[in-house]
Design an enzyme around this catalytic site. Structure first.
Site, PDB file in Angstrom:
ATOM      1  N   ARG A 195       0.812  -1.223   0.000  1.00 45.79           N
ATOM      2  CA  ARG A 195       0.000   0.000   0.000  1.00 45.79           C
ATOM      3  C   ARG A 195       0.844   1.270   0.000  1.00 45.79           C
ATOM      4  NH1 ARG A 195      -4.245  -0.625   4.720  1.00 45.79           N
ATOM      5  NH2 ARG A 195      -2.844  -2.263   5.467  1.00 45.79           N
ATOM      6  N   ARG A 249      46.482  45.100  -9.259  1.00 48.37           N
ATOM      7  CA  ARG A 249      45.494  45.532 -10.249  1.00 48.37           C
ATOM      8  C   ARG A 249      46.187  46.450 -11.234  1.00 48.37           C
ATOM      9  NH1 ARG A 249      42.524  48.865  -5.491  1.00 48.37           N
ATOM     10  NH2 ARG A 249      43.685  50.822  -5.638  1.00 48.37           N
TER      11      ARG A 249
END
Length: 452
Positions: free
Chosen positions: A15, A438
């Site tokens: 089930r 940078r």
């Protein structure tokens, strides 16, 4: 006195409409069968036998070595299932028998059954329950002195017997020698040609053995799970039990209905759990914490006075006084120290962050060891993956990482070092230095006019 337990877990559970055994479905993170295993262990069972059948190897692999196993290759009834464990039973011991699909069975009910059984020295004791609607259950029949007489199944009960509200739970405690005797007499002379465990009680009763029945502490304790609907019902009952336990111990749950806490979680007093939280596994949460709404915590250790807002924390440790979130993601194997700030949209993975450090927003820290009082500016990324391997970086005490910095692992940022915003760091940064990585800004005048 030795106590053993036999847990019936061989059925398929059709089930459930599932590709896995019914007992391996879960309620709040634990398999159905683990709940009765835990309860009988707590009740003093020194050894436990799991009767397996459908997908037996999957069950063994999942549950592991903490129990013994016996195979019921054909499902020929509950009595037949117990017969498979004859060699498991020792002489002169007490045996608890219950089903693997009864996750709500409580220690209190099993302890009551055990005390009743031992006090009255019964050969078998039945755990019963008083229900409003007994339809479909076997009824407990007692005499005028309220002593046990027999169990009558629904199909065999007369009109008067069907009005009885005391039912058989399918949970028993036997003297092992009495159980062996009854099993030796058991037959399958019925329409289904199955061996029923309940027939052993009739055998013992007719042969003058001592039998009694006592009711469960709570009727919910005996509920079985046979469908997805019943699984959901049992989950809600278990959730309510767990939440009430924590509230009794001094934890505030703003909305218990929307709060899901698994059985092994520990929470300190005066901690507040806001709505829609899920707390899983072996998580421990200290005292005076606030776990904000929509937070998920899994197998983690949260110390005292921690504040967590709308975040996910997995298999990690959060030190006392630390603030996490909102929208933070702390991934496995992270250890975060005291008074740390892990802010909004910050992700931590497999890293240690020492006391007093801050990553306030929009930062990824992966495979890194971070010292004390380090500041990560917005947009910092520890670049830990080169496409083939993960690499680890170290950021030492009092370092200051400017916004939009990339730390390309493996790299070391030493004590008191500063990194200028917008840098991409690929080499070690010395102590007390400023790193700038940078390109120098270049302005091209009138460029946009020419472009247009």
């Amino acid at each position: 006195m030795n106590i053993s337990a036999i847990i019936l877990a061989a059925g398929q559970g059709t089930r459930m409409v599932s590709n896995k055994p019914k007992i391996l479905h879960q309620i709040l993170g634990k398999h159905l069968v683990e709940y009765p295993i835990d309860v009988v262990q707590k009740s003093g069972a020194e050894k436990i036998c799991l009767i397996v059948g459908h997908m037996a190897e999957d069950v063994k692999k999942t549950i592991g070595e903490g129990v013994e196993y016996r195979l019921q290759s054909e499902q020929l009834g509950t009595g037949h299932a117990v017969m498979q464990a004859i060699d498991f039973l020792s002489d002169d011991e007490e045996v608890i028998i219950l089903c693997g699909d009864t996750p709500l069975i409580s220690y209190e009910s099993i302890d009551k059954l055990k005390s009743f059984h031992l006090t009255h020295n019964h050969d078998v004791s039945v755990l019963s329950a008083i229900v409003e609607n007994p339809f479909g259950y076997g009824r407990i029949i007692r005499n005028s002195d309220e002593n046990f007489l027999r169990i009558v199944e629904e199909k065999d009960a007369n009109i008067k017997e069907k009005q009885i509200c005391e039912i058989n739970s399918g949970i028993y405690m036997f003297k092992s020698n009495s159980l062996k005797y009854a099993l030796s007499k058991l037959t399958n002379n019925n329409v289904q040609k199955e061996y029923y465990l309940t027939d052993t009680i009739e055998i013992l009763f007719k042969d003058g053995y001592s039998i009694g029945a006592t009711s469960a502490v709570n009727v919910d304790d005996i509920l079985g799970v046979n469908s997805r609907e019943q699984l959901a019902m049992a989950t809600n009952i278990m959730k309510d039990r767990i939440n009430k336990k924590h509230m009794k111990q001094g934890v505030t749950l703003i909305d218990p209905i929307s709060t899901y806490i698994e059985p092994d979680v520990v929470i300190g007093q005066d901690t507040i759990i806001e709505p829609n939280c899920i707390i899983k596994g072996n998580t421990e949460i200290g005292s005076n914490c606030c776990i904000g709404y929509n937070t998920k915590i899994d197998n983690s250790n949260i110390k005292d006075n921690v504040n967590i807002e709308i975040s996910v924390i997995l298999k990690s440790t959060i030190g006392s006084g630390t603030k996490v979130g909102p929208f933070a993601y702390v991934r496995p194997n992270s250890v975060i120290g005291k008074n740390v700030k892990i802010g909004d949209f910050v992700e931590i993975k497999n890293s240690t962050i020492d006391d007093g450090s801050k990553a306030s927003h929009l930062t990824y820290i992966g495979d890194a060891d971070v010292g004390k009082n380090v500041n990560f500016g917005c947009g910092t990324v520890v670049v830990n993956y080169d496409g083939k391997k993960k690499h680890r970086s170290t950021i030492c005490d009092n370092a200051f990482i400017g916004c939009n910095t990339n730390l390309v692992s493996p790299v070391v940022v030493n004590e008191n070092a500063y990194i200028a915003a917008g840098s991409t760091i690929t080499k070690e940064v010395p102590q007390d230095s400023l790193a700038i990585a940078r390109q120098k800004q270049k302005n091209i005048e009138n460029w946009s006019n020419r472009k247009r």
